[in-house]
Design a protein around this motif. Structure first.
Motif, PDB file in Angstrom:
ATOM      1  N   GLU A  63      18.379 -20.740  -6.497  1.00 13.47           N
ATOM      2  CA  GLU A  63      19.188 -20.285  -5.356  1.00 13.47           C
ATOM      3  C   GLU A  63      18.297 -19.888  -4.184  1.00 13.47           C
ATOM      4  O   GLU A  63      17.316 -19.195  -4.387  1.00 13.47           O
ATOM      5  CB  GLU A  63      20.024 -19.075  -5.782  1.00 13.47           C
ATOM      6  N   SER A  64      18.659 -20.220  -2.968  1.00 13.35           N
ATOM      7  CA  SER A  64      19.746 -21.138  -2.689  1.00 13.35           C
ATOM      8  C   SER A  64      19.243 -22.486  -2.164  1.00 13.35           C
ATOM      9  O   SER A  64      19.949 -23.486  -2.252  1.00 13.35           O
ATOM     10  CB  SER A  64      20.683 -20.526  -1.636  1.00 13.35           C
ATOM     11  N   PHE A  67      19.162 -25.480  -4.469  1.00 11.54           N
ATOM     12  CA  PHE A  67      20.432 -26.183  -4.733  1.00 11.54           C
ATOM     13  C   PHE A  67      20.574 -27.395  -3.813  1.00 11.54           C
ATOM     14  O   PHE A  67      21.126 -28.419  -4.189  1.00 11.54           O
ATOM     15  CB  PHE A  67      21.643 -25.275  -4.463  1.00 11.54           C
ATOM     16  N   PRO A  83      22.249 -24.153 -12.105  1.00  9.82           N
ATOM     17  CA  PRO A  83      21.709 -23.222 -11.108  1.00  9.82           C
ATOM     18  C   PRO A  83      21.013 -22.014 -11.729  1.00  9.82           C
ATOM     19  O   PRO A  83      21.486 -21.451 -12.726  1.00  9.82           O
ATOM     20  CB  PRO A  83      22.966 -22.756 -10.351  1.00  9.82           C
ATOM     21  N   ARG A  85      20.437 -18.329 -10.450  1.00 10.58           N
ATOM     22  CA  ARG A  85      21.016 -17.549  -9.354  1.00 10.58           C
ATOM     23  C   ARG A  85      20.476 -16.133  -9.308  1.00 10.58           C
ATOM     24  O   ARG A  85      19.902 -15.631 -10.279  1.00 10.58           O
ATOM     25  CB  ARG A  85      22.541 -17.503  -9.496  1.00 10.58           C
ATOM     26  N   LYS A  86      20.654 -15.500  -8.167  1.00  9.89           N
ATOM     27  CA  LYS A  86      20.307 -14.086  -8.028  1.00  9.89           C
ATOM     28  C   LYS A  86      21.218 -13.279  -8.941  1.00  9.89           C
ATOM     29  O   LYS A  86      22.350 -13.686  -9.230  1.00  9.89           O
ATOM     30  CB  LYS A  86      20.483 -13.640  -6.569  1.00  9.89           C
ATOM     31  N   LYS A  89      25.646 -13.057  -9.954  1.00  3.45           N
ATOM     32  CA  LYS A  89      26.459 -14.134  -9.377  1.00  3.45           C
ATOM     33  C   LYS A  89      27.075 -15.056 -10.428  1.00  3.45           C
ATOM     34  O   LYS A  89      28.073 -15.701 -10.159  1.00  3.45           O
ATOM     35  CB  LYS A  89      25.597 -15.007  -8.453  1.00  3.45           C
ATOM     36  N   VAL A 108      16.486 -12.864 -11.349  1.00  2.00           N
ATOM     37  CA  VAL A 108      17.234 -14.131 -11.375  1.00  2.00           C
ATOM     38  C   VAL A 108      17.862 -14.324 -12.750  1.00  2.00           C
ATOM     39  O   VAL A 108      17.388 -13.766 -13.750  1.00  2.00           O
ATOM     40  CB  VAL A 108      16.334 -15.348 -11.024  1.00  2.00           C
ATOM     41  N   ASP A 127      12.725 -26.339  -6.198  1.00  3.04           N
ATOM     42  CA  ASP A 127      12.961 -25.396  -5.102  1.00  3.04           C
ATOM     43  C   ASP A 127      12.385 -25.999  -3.827  1.00  3.04           C
ATOM     44  O   ASP A 127      11.640 -26.982  -3.884  1.00  3.04           O
ATOM     45  CB  ASP A 127      12.337 -24.027  -5.396  1.00  3.04           C
ATOM     46  N   SER A 139      11.902 -18.277 -13.107  1.00  2.56           N
ATOM     47  CA  SER A 139      12.835 -19.358 -13.435  1.00  2.56           C
ATOM     48  C   SER A 139      12.339 -20.158 -14.645  1.00  2.56           C
ATOM     49  O   SER A 139      13.134 -20.554 -15.507  1.00  2.56           O
ATOM     50  CB  SER A 139      13.000 -20.290 -12.231  1.00  2.56           C
TER      51      SER A 139
END
Ligand code: AMP
Length: 180
Positions: A63-64, A67, A83, A85-86, A89, A108, A127, A139
C-alpha cells in the motif's frame, strides 16, 4: 527482459522530482509516469516479459503505490493479487509486522489466509520505490509468515544511498528498474 540505457532514461524522464514536499528529501513523483499511457504501458509490458517465466502464483503489492503497479502486473501475468496494507484496513484475520521509522514505528498487515490455497506459493513483491527497505523488509516477513516464498522483490526506483536493497537482499532477490 532488461531495459536498455535508453529505455531507462526514457522512464526516468517521466518521473518528476519534487523538492520541498517532505523536509530534506527529493520526492519521486510517479503520477507523471502513470498519466502517460505510452510510458506506463511500456513499463508494464517490460515487467510482464521479465516475470512471465517466473512461474508466479501471486503478485503482492505494498500500500498504496505498490498497488498501482502490482495489480495490473498480476492481471497481465494471469495470477492473483494480494495487498499488504497499513494496520487496521484488512477486514479478516491478519498477520502483522511492525517496523521502525525515523520517528516512531509503522505497521503493515496481510490476510492470514492470503496464500492458504497453495502450499509454498511463489510470490513477487512489488512497490514503487525502495529507500531504507523498512517497508519491504516487514512485507517480506509477512509473506514468509503467511507460508509463501518471495522469489523476487521488484521496485521501479531504488534510492541507492539509502541502502534498502542491501538490507533485504538476504531475504529475497531484489530487482529495480531504475537506480538513483
Ligand atoms: P522505505 O521503507 O524507507 O524503503 O520507504 C519506502 C516507501 O516510502 C515506499 O512505499 C515509497 O513509496 C516511500 N518513499 C520513501 N522515500 C521516498 C521518496 N524520496 N520519494 C517517493 N516515495 C518515497
Amino acid at each position: 527482459m532488461e531495459w536498455s540505457a535508453e529505455d531507462k532514461q526514457y522512464l526516468r524522464s517521466k518521473i518528476r522530482d519534487v523538492e520541498g514536499f517532505k523536509p530534506g528529501i527529493v520526492f519521486y513523483d510517479i503520477t507523471t509516469l502513470l498519466k502517460d499511457a505510452k510510458a506506463f504501458g511500456f513499463l508494464l509490458l517490460g515487467l510482464t516479459k521479465r516475470y512471465a517465466s517466473y512461474k508466479l502464483d501471486y503478485v503482492v503489492g505494498i500500500e498504496s503505490r505498490g498497488f498501482i503497479f502490482g495489480a495490473p502486473l498480476a492481471a497481465s501475468l494471469g495470477v492473483g493479487f494480494v495487498p499488504v496494507r497499513k494496520k487496521g484496513k484488512l477486514p479478516a484475520a491478519t498477520l502483522s509486522e511492525k517496523y521502525a521509522l525515523e520517528y516512531g514505528f509503522d505497521e503493515v498487515e496481510i490476510h492470514r489466509d492470503a496464500f492458504a490455497d497453495k502450499a509454498k506459493a511463489r510470490v513477487l513483491l512489488v512497490d514503487d520505490l525502495i529507500a531504507t527497505g523498512g517497508t519491504a523488509e516487514a512485507s517480506l516477513r509477512l509473506i514468509e509468515a503467511a507460508g509463501a516464498e518471495c522469489v523476487e522483490s521488484c521496485f521501479l526506483l531504488n534510492l541507492v544511498a539509502c541502502a534498502g536493497k542491501k538490507r533485504i537482499e538476504s531475504l529475497a532477490p531484489v530487482f529495480s528498474v531504475l537506480d538513483i
